[in-house]
Each structure stands twice: as structure tokens, then as C-alpha cells.
Design a protein around this motif. Sequence first.
Motif, PDB file in Angstrom:
ATOM      1  N   ALA A   1       0.829  -1.198   0.000  1.00  0.00           N
ATOM      2  CA  ALA A   1       0.000   0.000   0.000  1.00  0.00           C
ATOM      3  C   ALA A   1       0.871   1.259   0.000  1.00  0.00           C
ATOM      4  N   PRO A   2       0.430   2.351  -0.581  1.00  0.00           N
ATOM      5  CA  PRO A   2      -0.904   2.555  -1.121  1.00  0.00           C
ATOM      6  C   PRO A   2      -1.087   2.093  -2.565  1.00  0.00           C
ATOM      7  N   THR A   3      -0.043   1.524  -3.178  1.00  0.00           N
ATOM      8  CA  THR A   3      -0.186   1.042  -4.548  1.00  0.00           C
ATOM      9  C   THR A   3      -1.235  -0.059  -4.633  1.00  0.00           C
ATOM     10  N   ARG A   4      -1.240  -0.932  -3.647  1.00  0.00           N
ATOM     11  CA  ARG A   4      -2.193  -2.037  -3.649  1.00  0.00           C
ATOM     12  C   ARG A   4      -2.615  -2.350  -2.226  1.00  0.00           C
ATOM     13  N   TRP A   5      -3.930  -2.402  -2.049  1.00  0.00           N
ATOM     14  CA  TRP A   5      -4.513  -2.795  -0.769  1.00  0.00           C
ATOM     15  C   TRP A   5      -4.993  -4.231  -0.906  1.00  0.00           C
ATOM     16  N   ASP A   6      -4.483  -5.128  -0.054  1.00  0.00           N
ATOM     17  CA  ASP A   6      -4.743  -6.556  -0.215  1.00  0.00           C
ATOM     18  C   ASP A   6      -5.993  -7.044   0.511  1.00  0.00           C
TER      19      ASP A   6
END
Length: 119
Positions: free
Chosen positions: A102-107
Motif C-alpha cells: 500500500a498505497p499502490t495495492r490494498w490486499d
Amino acid sequence: QVQLVESGGRLVQAGGSLTLSCAASGDTFIHYVVGWFRQAPGKEREFAARITWSGGIPVYADSVKGRFTISTDNAKNTAYLQMNSLKPEDTAVYYCTAGLWAPTRWDYWGQGTQVTVSS
């Protein structure tokens, strides 16, 4: 299996305060970033706040800066969102989220908790 469970949402009057909790389980979260998003009726989900689970400098959306505080309790595996000076426009479903990138990808996402601010 990672689980995030929010709690604490309720009806509150404008100007009031509320603290949301996010209980995390299923992994060691020390390296995660944890965040709060919110979604008002008829609107897209928007970012509110985030912080590295182990601590660090929090990041806030302009709309909540100075009123909301994000924090974590590593011993309890729980994240919090302290909300002060609430406004009717803060009415939304609040979601807890976590991710290693994160913040690029929230799992991972919780189910959300409803916050309603009356005028």
C-alpha cells in the motif's frame, strides 16, 4: 487467512467524536500499511487515512486532516480511527484495509462500519 473486522460506527451528532476500531487477524502485521477508506451513499470509495502498522508518519486526506487521527496498537493487532468535530458530510461506511504494498495495492478489506452524522 487475513481478516479485518471494523467496529464502532453509530449515529452521532455534528460536532461529536467517534472512534472506529479495526481488529486484524491471520498474519503478522508489523510490515503492513493499514488504512481507512469511506464510501458515502452514491459516491465512490475514498481514502481517509493510512499509517504503517509499526508506526510512522500518518497520511490523511485533506477532508479529514486536523480532525481524524489514525493509530495502531501492535499488542492488540488493532488499528483505530479517532474522529473529532464530525460533520454531516462524514456520513459514510468506513472500511479498514491493509496491504504490504500500500498505497499502490490494498490486499485486504473489512466489511465496513456505518457512521452517520446528524445535523
